[in-house]
Design an enzyme around this catalytic site. Structure first.
Site: not given
Ligand code: ATP
Ligand code: MG
Length: 274
Positions: A134, A136, A139, A152, A169
């Site tokens: 995850d 992105k 984060n 995160d 997204t």
């Protein structure tokens, strides 16, 4: 650090930093040492609502076990009846995403420095058999000097499940993830390619108006390099070697670090002064 060693009374709570889906983040000072941290307060009630509670302990333990200069430290955690408290490294410069929005796109040296930091952090995580899944811009946080910190961690599994049902997204997901196929750590290498593109162009490569069009562009690897802003051939070469459909043919994190664009542009301090 054992969870029972800490409680809220060990901290002086300062300024409110921001709010996420599960709780609030405050700047805080550990009373004995004077050390500044970010205290993330998660409401157990909200976790239960999203059925995330069962994974949480394991996820916290994963982040707690990671020690790397580009991975946000989780120093400790504790809980009371209604809340879970995460004692996190404080990232004074906040979200990388905000900086990207302000600057529109990054100069190559800054972009390469972030990509190098990401690759080193992921090499470390992959060695420990941890896949983030995850990554992105939201984060990625920056410390007081501007060093990149992946945050995160471990929320990955929940976040991706959430995304499929909550219309988040798809932009950063590898083809094998959007197609719900088996995947391994090479999903993070794909994401480094997406981020490298976004750092240099200001928008992610497979952006489209609807989720379905983004999905189609990802599975086709519909990669287009605009003529503006100017981006060097070496940078495009790195991106093209990461955004490869066959996950076994993507550049490894080690090879990213040896790539000429990285070697020639990374700031060895790990952050950019200009
Ligand atoms: P999500 O719930 O999906 O994680 P989020 O990332 O916005 O959403 P939080 O992680 O709770 O929510 O963070 C809330 C705000 O606090 C964000 O603006 C984030 O950048 C900031 N923040 C979180 N952790 C830290 C930290 N360790 N240091 C500095 N700022 C932080
Ligand atoms: Mg967050």
């Amino acid at each position: 650090m054992v969870e029972e060693e800490w409680s809220l009374s060990d901290f002086e709570i300062g300024k409110f930093i921001g709010e996420g889906k599960f709780g609030k983040v405050y700047i805080a000072r550990e009373k004995k040492s004077g050390y500044i941290v970010a205290l993330k307060v998660i409401f157990k009630r909200k976790l239960e609502k999203y059925k995330f509670h069962s994974h949480l302990r394991r996820e916290i333990e994963i982040q707690h076990s990671l020690y790397h200069p580009n991975v946000l430290r989780l120093f400790a955690w504790f809980h009371d009846d209604t809340r879970i408290f995460l004692v996190l490294e404080y990232a004074a410069q906040g979200e990388l995403y905000k900086l990207l929005k302000n600057l529109h796109h990054f100069p190559e040296k800054r972009a390469a420095t972030y990509v190098g930091s990401l690759a080193r952090a992921l090499a470390y995580c992959h060695e420990k058999h941890v896949i983030h899944r995850d990554i992105k811009p939201e984060n990625l946080l920056l410390d007081f000097e501007g060093r990149l910190k992946i945050a995160d961690f471990g929320w990955a599994v929940q976040s991706s499940a959430k995304r499929q049902t909550m219309c988040g997204t798809l932009d950063y997901l590898a083809p094998e993830m959007v197609e719900k196929k088996e995947h391994d750590h090479a999903v993070d290498n794909w994401t480094i390619g997406v981020l490298c593109y976004e750092f240099l162009y200001g928008v992610p490569p497979f952006e489209a108006d609807g989720q379905y069009d983004t999905y189609r562009r990802i599975v086709k690897v519909d990669l287009v390099f605009p003529s503006f802003p100017f981006v060097s051939l070496e940078a495009k070469d790195l991106i093209s070697k990461l955004l490869v459909k066959d996950s076994s043919k993507r550049l490894s994190v080690q090879k990213i670090l040896e790539h000429p664009w990285i070697v020639n542009n990374v700031d060895p301090s790990g952050y950019c002064k200009e």
